[in-house]
Write an enzyme that holds these catalytic residues in place. Structure first.
Site, PDB file in Angstrom:
ATOM      1  N   ASP A 182       0.857  -1.169   0.000  1.00 39.45           N
ATOM      2  CA  ASP A 182       0.000   0.000   0.000  1.00 39.45           C
ATOM      3  C   ASP A 182       0.897   1.223   0.000  1.00 39.45           C
ATOM      4  O   ASP A 182       1.872   1.297   0.764  1.00 39.45           O
ATOM      5  CB  ASP A 182      -0.967   0.022   1.192  1.00 39.45           C
ATOM      6  CG  ASP A 182      -2.220   0.841   0.849  1.00 39.45           C
ATOM      7  OD1 ASP A 182      -2.845   0.555  -0.193  1.00 39.45           O
ATOM      8  OD2 ASP A 182      -2.566   1.765   1.593  1.00 39.45           O
ATOM      9  N   THR A 183       0.581   2.152  -0.884  1.00 40.99           N
ATOM     10  CA  THR A 183       1.457   3.294  -1.100  1.00 40.99           C
ATOM     11  C   THR A 183       0.665   4.582  -1.010  1.00 40.99           C
ATOM     12  O   THR A 183      -0.473   4.642  -1.476  1.00 40.99           O
ATOM     13  CB  THR A 183       2.114   3.181  -2.501  1.00 40.99           C
ATOM     14  OG1 THR A 183       2.941   2.024  -2.519  1.00 40.99           O
ATOM     15  CG2 THR A 183       2.960   4.401  -2.822  1.00 40.99           C
TER      16      THR A 183
HETATM   17  P1  ITT Z   1      -3.502  -2.301  -5.388  1.00 36.72           P
HETATM   18  O1  ITT Z   1      -4.223  -1.844  -4.148  1.00 36.72           O
HETATM   19  O2  ITT Z   1      -4.295  -3.243  -6.218  1.00 36.72           O
HETATM   20  O3  ITT Z   1      -2.113  -2.803  -5.111  1.00 36.72           O
HETATM   21  P2  ITT Z   1      -3.686   0.522  -6.112  1.00 36.72           P
HETATM   22  O4  ITT Z   1      -3.419   1.279  -7.371  1.00 36.72           O
HETATM   23  O5  ITT Z   1      -5.064   0.614  -5.506  1.00 36.72           O
HETATM   24  O6  ITT Z   1      -3.283  -1.020  -6.355  1.00 36.72           O
HETATM   25  P3  ITT Z   1      -2.664   1.774  -3.714  1.00 36.72           P
HETATM   26  O7  ITT Z   1      -3.904   1.482  -2.960  1.00 36.72           O
HETATM   27  O8  ITT Z   1      -1.376   1.509  -3.039  1.00 36.72           O
HETATM   28  O9  ITT Z   1      -2.604   0.936  -5.072  1.00 36.72           O
HETATM   29  O10 ITT Z   1      -2.830   3.241  -4.265  1.00 36.72           O
HETATM   30  C1  ITT Z   1      -1.885   4.148  -4.239  1.00 36.72           C
HETATM   31  C2  ITT Z   1      -2.051   5.166  -5.350  1.00 36.72           C
HETATM   32  O11 ITT Z   1      -0.881   5.961  -5.218  1.00 36.72           O
HETATM   33  C3  ITT Z   1      -2.030   4.602  -6.760  1.00 36.72           C
HETATM   34  O12 ITT Z   1      -3.306   4.429  -7.315  1.00 36.72           O
HETATM   35  C4  ITT Z   1      -1.250   5.659  -7.516  1.00 36.72           C
HETATM   36  O13 ITT Z   1      -2.094   6.724  -7.889  1.00 36.72           O
HETATM   37  C5  ITT Z   1      -0.305   6.168  -6.465  1.00 36.72           C
HETATM   38  N1  ITT Z   1       0.995   5.468  -6.538  1.00 36.72           N
HETATM   39  C6  ITT Z   1       1.355   4.298  -5.944  1.00 36.72           C
HETATM   40  N2  ITT Z   1       2.617   3.985  -6.245  1.00 36.72           N
HETATM   41  C7  ITT Z   1       3.066   4.970  -7.043  1.00 36.72           C
HETATM   42  C8  ITT Z   1       4.282   5.227  -7.709  1.00 36.72           C
HETATM   43  O14 ITT Z   1       5.304   4.364  -7.620  1.00 36.72           O
HETATM   44  N3  ITT Z   1       4.401   6.344  -8.413  1.00 36.72           N
HETATM   45  C9  ITT Z   1       3.379   7.214  -8.530  1.00 36.72           C
HETATM   46  N4  ITT Z   1       2.185   7.044  -7.965  1.00 36.72           N
HETATM   47  C10 ITT Z   1       2.024   5.933  -7.225  1.00 36.72           C
END
Ligand code: ITT
Length: 198
Positions: free
Chosen positions: A73-74
């Site tokens: 989660d990012t």
């Molecule tokens: P999963 O939960 O299926 O893994 P997700 O896209 O929903 O995929 P997150 O809940 O972690 O992932 O959402 C974090 C958001 O932050 C993601 O949709 C991107 O917009 C952004 N994000 C995550 N990693 C990133 C990166 O390496 N560079 C730029 N933006 C990023």
């Protein structure tokens, strides 16, 4: 390395993780899990654990249950916005919004704001033999005023990491992975897996 499941529906994250770890990963789609994996916690740690547990525990997939499973989660934490969008980074502009919607809203909310400091933070949750482990990676940088570059995904076109002039979207995948939040979190995961002979 033994088989490893990455509980993500995000193909960009998948290709970055495979490049960083140097292995092919099993995904929910490979396991026939087509629904959205719930992420309703209020912290990155909570969501990462929730996603990993959901896939690790999934019923009816006995052939796969017990296979080491991790999730990422990012969040993008912007100083002038008190850490927003943070855990809500994926749906900053609303449920079902695009990466472009999110970037535009962020640029709008930072119009005229001098403090551009921001940080990406990734939390990886791993479940191995029923035990849970957390790993973290961060990268500090700033949000610029316009889009630059075509690579990467999400907020990459507007984020410049400290010590660089290019946005993540202007870097090669190798360059981004070498310094990124996800690169660092996954490197910590890889170190740990080595100690477990995985
Ligand atoms: P999963 O939960 O299926 O893994 P997700 O896209 O929903 O995929 P997150 O809940 O972690 O992932 O959402 C974090 C958001 O932050 C993601 O949709 C991107 O917009 C952004 N994000 C995550 N990693 C990133 C990166 O390496 N560079 C730029 N933006 C990023």
């Amino acid at each position: 390395m033994k088989r490893l499941i990455f509980a993500t529906n995000n193909r960009h994250k998948l290709s970055e993780a495979e490049a960083i770890l140097g292995v092919g990963l099993v995904t929910p789609t490979d396991l026939g899990i087509v629904e959205d994996i719930p992420e309703t916690a209020e912290t990155l740690e909570g969501n990462a654990l929730q996603k990993a547990r959901y896939v690790y525990d999934i019923r009816g997939l006995t052939a796969h249950s017990g296979v080491p499973t991790f999730a990422d989660d990012t969040g993008l934490e912007v100083a002038a916005l008190g850490g927003a969008p943070g855990v809500y980074s994926a749906r900053y502009a609303g449920v079902g919004c695009s990466y472009d919607d999110n970037c535009r809203l962020l640029l709008r909310n930072l119009e005229g704001v001098a403090d551009r400091r921001a940080r990406f933070r990734t939390v990886v949750a791993l479940i191995l033999d029923g035990n849970e482990y957390l790993f973290e990676g961060t990268v500090e940088g700033k949000i610029i005023g316009e889009y630059r570059g075509e690579g990467g995904f999400g907020y990459d076109p507007i984020f410049v990491p400290d010590g660089f002039r290019e946005t993540f979207a202007q870097m090669s995948a190798e360059q981004k992975n070498a310094i990124s939040h996800r690169g660092r979190a996954m490197a910590n995961l890889a170190e740990f897996l080595k100690t477990k002979n995985l």
